[in-house]
Design a protein around this motif. Sequence first.
Motif, mmCIF file in Angstrom:
data_model
loop_
_atom_site.group_PDB
_atom_site.id
_atom_site.type_symbol
_atom_site.label_atom_id
_atom_site.label_comp_id
_atom_site.label_asym_id
_atom_site.label_seq_id
_atom_site.Cartn_x
_atom_site.Cartn_y
_atom_site.Cartn_z
ATOM 1 N N GLY A 17 -15.013 -44.680 24.621
ATOM 2 C CA GLY A 17 -15.089 -45.920 24.866
ATOM 3 C C GLY A 17 -14.078 -46.324 26.215
ATOM 4 N N SER A 30 -17.190 -53.550 28.975
ATOM 5 C CA SER A 30 -17.535 -52.348 28.305
ATOM 6 C C SER A 30 -18.441 -51.473 28.786
ATOM 7 C CB SER A 30 -17.732 -52.934 26.584
ATOM 8 O OG SER A 30 -17.743 -51.554 26.033
ATOM 9 N N VAL A 39 -14.823 -51.108 20.019
ATOM 10 C CA VAL A 39 -14.563 -51.840 21.231
ATOM 11 C C VAL A 39 -13.773 -53.263 21.089
ATOM 12 C CG1 VAL A 39 -16.066 -53.234 22.952
ATOM 13 C CG2 VAL A 39 -16.781 -50.957 22.157
#
Length: 256
Positions: A17, A30, A39
């Motif tokens: 991520g 993101s 996240v």
Amino acid sequence: MKAMQIECFLCRQDNVGVLMHDPQTHLTASIDAPEESAVVAAAERRGWKVSHIFSTHHHADHVEANLALKERYGLSVIGPAKEAAKIPGIDRMVAGDSSFKFGSNTVEVVETPGHTAGHVCYYLPNAQVLFSGDTLFALGCGRLIEKSATDMWASLQKLAALPDETVVYFGHEYTLINARFALTIDPKNKPLRARYEKLCELQANGILTAPTTLGVEKETNPFLRVDDPAIRALLGMREASSVDVFAEIRKRRNNF
């Protein structure tokens, strides 16, 4: 101009991520959305509010949290036009050779078919950062699922043409197994052996291997080194085309 701030973290089992924050405008993107909780935790850790998702491709482990994050933050989803029907919550479609503004930076869209038919990468030339999704990994590349070796080789060549200093954030933490495989293809590569030893240390200490740089990848990633005479000799493909050598390496990695 304040530099972009980047937070990198593990999602799901092996997804990487990434959050990118512009301190001037307070926008936060993101890169893909593999897992809502991971996240959100990363954003809260840094005190950021996610304003955008940059989707690289449609696979579930990259878009699974799109709608949940959109509901939570009211964010905007940007993704490849060729996969728009498969990108949940998409608001803006982008295509290769286009660009858009993100805070104080320009984001260039690089179309990289191979892993999927419409995969895109995001490149910020001023920040010298590339988000490569599942096209280019540390010491590896994505599986050929929807397009051919010819397509993926052309895509990798696009990325390899970017400056060596470019910092690369990739989509999966496959680096150590990629390194073990790379040593079967390029066993006499001293920088690769040194990198493998460093990677073993990182894994032992639970440290992510992302990011990498294009310069390091060109020196050690066999998928970017298909024209190296030693690799060709080992494969018995001295006179083969670059695409054929690439395809053989990809085939061997699939079976590794």
